[in-house]
Write an enzyme that holds these catalytic residues in place. Sequence first.
Site, short mmCIF file in Angstrom:
data_model
loop_
_atom_site.label_atom_id
_atom_site.label_comp_id
_atom_site.label_asym_id
_atom_site.label_seq_id
_atom_site.Cartn_x
_atom_site.Cartn_y
_atom_site.Cartn_z
CE LYS A 11 0.22 -7.25 -2.12
NZ LYS A 11 1.07 -6.09 -1.72
CE1 TYR A 51 -3.42 -2.50 -1.81
CE2 TYR A 51 -3.74 -3.34 -4.04
CZ TYR A 51 -3.26 -3.50 -2.75
OH TYR A 51 -2.64 -4.67 -2.39
CG PHE A 59 3.25 3.13 -3.11
CD1 PHE A 59 2.11 2.35 -3.02
CD2 PHE A 59 3.72 3.76 -1.97
CE1 PHE A 59 1.43 2.19 -1.82
CE2 PHE A 59 3.05 3.61 -0.74
CZ PHE A 59 1.90 2.82 -0.69
NE ARG A 87 -0.45 -5.50 8.57
CZ ARG A 87 -0.38 -4.87 7.38
NH1 ARG A 87 -1.36 -4.95 6.50
NH2 ARG A 87 0.67 -4.15 7.08
CB THR A 93 5.44 -3.11 3.85
OG1 THR A 93 4.38 -2.88 4.78
CG2 THR A 93 4.98 -2.74 2.46
NE ARG A 104 3.74 -8.30 2.68
CZ ARG A 104 3.05 -7.26 3.09
NH1 ARG A 104 3.35 -6.67 4.24
NH2 ARG A 104 2.03 -6.83 2.39
CG ASN A 114 4.53 -6.75 -0.52
OD1 ASN A 114 3.60 -7.09 -1.25
ND2 ASN A 114 4.45 -5.72 0.30
CG HIS A 117 -3.84 -7.00 0.75
ND1 HIS A 117 -3.60 -5.65 0.97
CD2 HIS A 117 -5.05 -7.27 1.31
CE1 HIS A 117 -4.63 -5.14 1.64
NE2 HIS A 117 -5.53 -6.09 1.85
CD GLU A 128 -8.69 -4.90 2.69
OE1 GLU A 128 -8.08 -3.83 2.72
OE2 GLU A 128 -8.16 -5.99 2.99
P1 IDP Z 1 1.00 -3.43 3.62
O1 IDP Z 1 0.69 -4.24 2.37
O2 IDP Z 1 2.13 -4.01 4.42
O3 IDP Z 1 -0.23 -3.13 4.44
P2 IDP Z 1 0.81 -0.67 2.65
O4 IDP Z 1 1.58 0.48 3.21
O5 IDP Z 1 -0.65 -0.77 2.94
O6 IDP Z 1 1.57 -2.01 3.10
O7 IDP Z 1 1.03 -0.64 1.07
C1 IDP Z 1 0.22 -1.41 0.21
C2 IDP Z 1 1.10 -2.05 -0.82
O8 IDP Z 1 1.69 -1.04 -1.64
C3 IDP Z 1 2.31 -2.84 -0.29
O9 IDP Z 1 1.99 -4.15 0.13
C4 IDP Z 1 3.22 -2.85 -1.49
O10 IDP Z 1 2.83 -3.80 -2.49
C5 IDP Z 1 3.00 -1.44 -2.04
N1 IDP Z 1 3.97 -0.47 -1.48
C6 IDP Z 1 4.02 0.01 -0.22
N2 IDP Z 1 5.02 0.87 -0.05
C7 IDP Z 1 5.65 0.94 -1.25
C8 IDP Z 1 6.78 1.68 -1.72
O11 IDP Z 1 7.42 2.44 -1.00
N3 IDP Z 1 7.11 1.47 -3.03
C9 IDP Z 1 6.42 0.64 -3.88
N4 IDP Z 1 5.36 -0.05 -3.46
C10 IDP Z 1 4.97 0.08 -2.17
MG MG Z 2 -1.96 -2.07 3.93
#
Ligand code: IDP
Ligand code: MG
Length: 140
Positions: A11, A51, A59, A87, A93, A104, A114, A117, A128
């Site tokens: 990212k 997304y 968010f 993962r 996350t 991360r 973070n 992805h 994807e």
């Molecule tokens: P993941 O990337 O671990 O699969 P997801 O729930 O799919 O997590 O969320 C996608 C992306 O959205 C996260 O990697 C992060 O960049 C962002 N994100 C997730 N939860 C939050 C939040 O609570 N606040 C701000 N950004 C978030």
């Molecule tokens: Mg995800």
Amino acid sequence: MGSKKTLSIIKPDAVKSKYHGNIVDFLENKGFKILAHKKLKLSKPQAEAFYEIHKERPFYNDLVDFMISGEVVAQVLEAENAVLYYREVMGDTNPEKAENDTIRKLYGRNIQCNAVHGSDSDENASKEISFFFSKLELIN
Ligand code: IDP
Ligand code: MG
């Protein structure tokens, strides 16, 4: 047995911090083969489409703005059970909750920025991968 391929994105936060090379080393040390790799800058419609599944989450708009704030590196990674294994290698996350020796934990800044992805299912990995790469661009 799950798919051998998953989609990773380094990212904008991690690319800007020059963690790109470290993350590539980390992935190879964890046993991933990199089948495709390219740096690009997502447009707003592209980030929104990528997304789409998160459209209803609070968010979403911030996430899209973040993902278009700089260059990203998209990769196709190969390993046994690639989706689940990646993962694990990425970590939670939220970098504060991520295990030691995960991407991360090492390179993430906060729950949004973070570092990486990773696809969350074999079905999404396949979608994807096609989003970023044509068949011709993948080592087979
Ligand atoms: P993941 O990337 O671990 O699969 P997801 O729930 O799919 O997590 O969320 C996608 C992306 O959205 C996260 O990697 C992060 O960049 C962002 N994100 C997730 N939860 C939050 C939040 O609570 N606040 C701000 N950004 C978030
Ligand atoms: Mg995800």
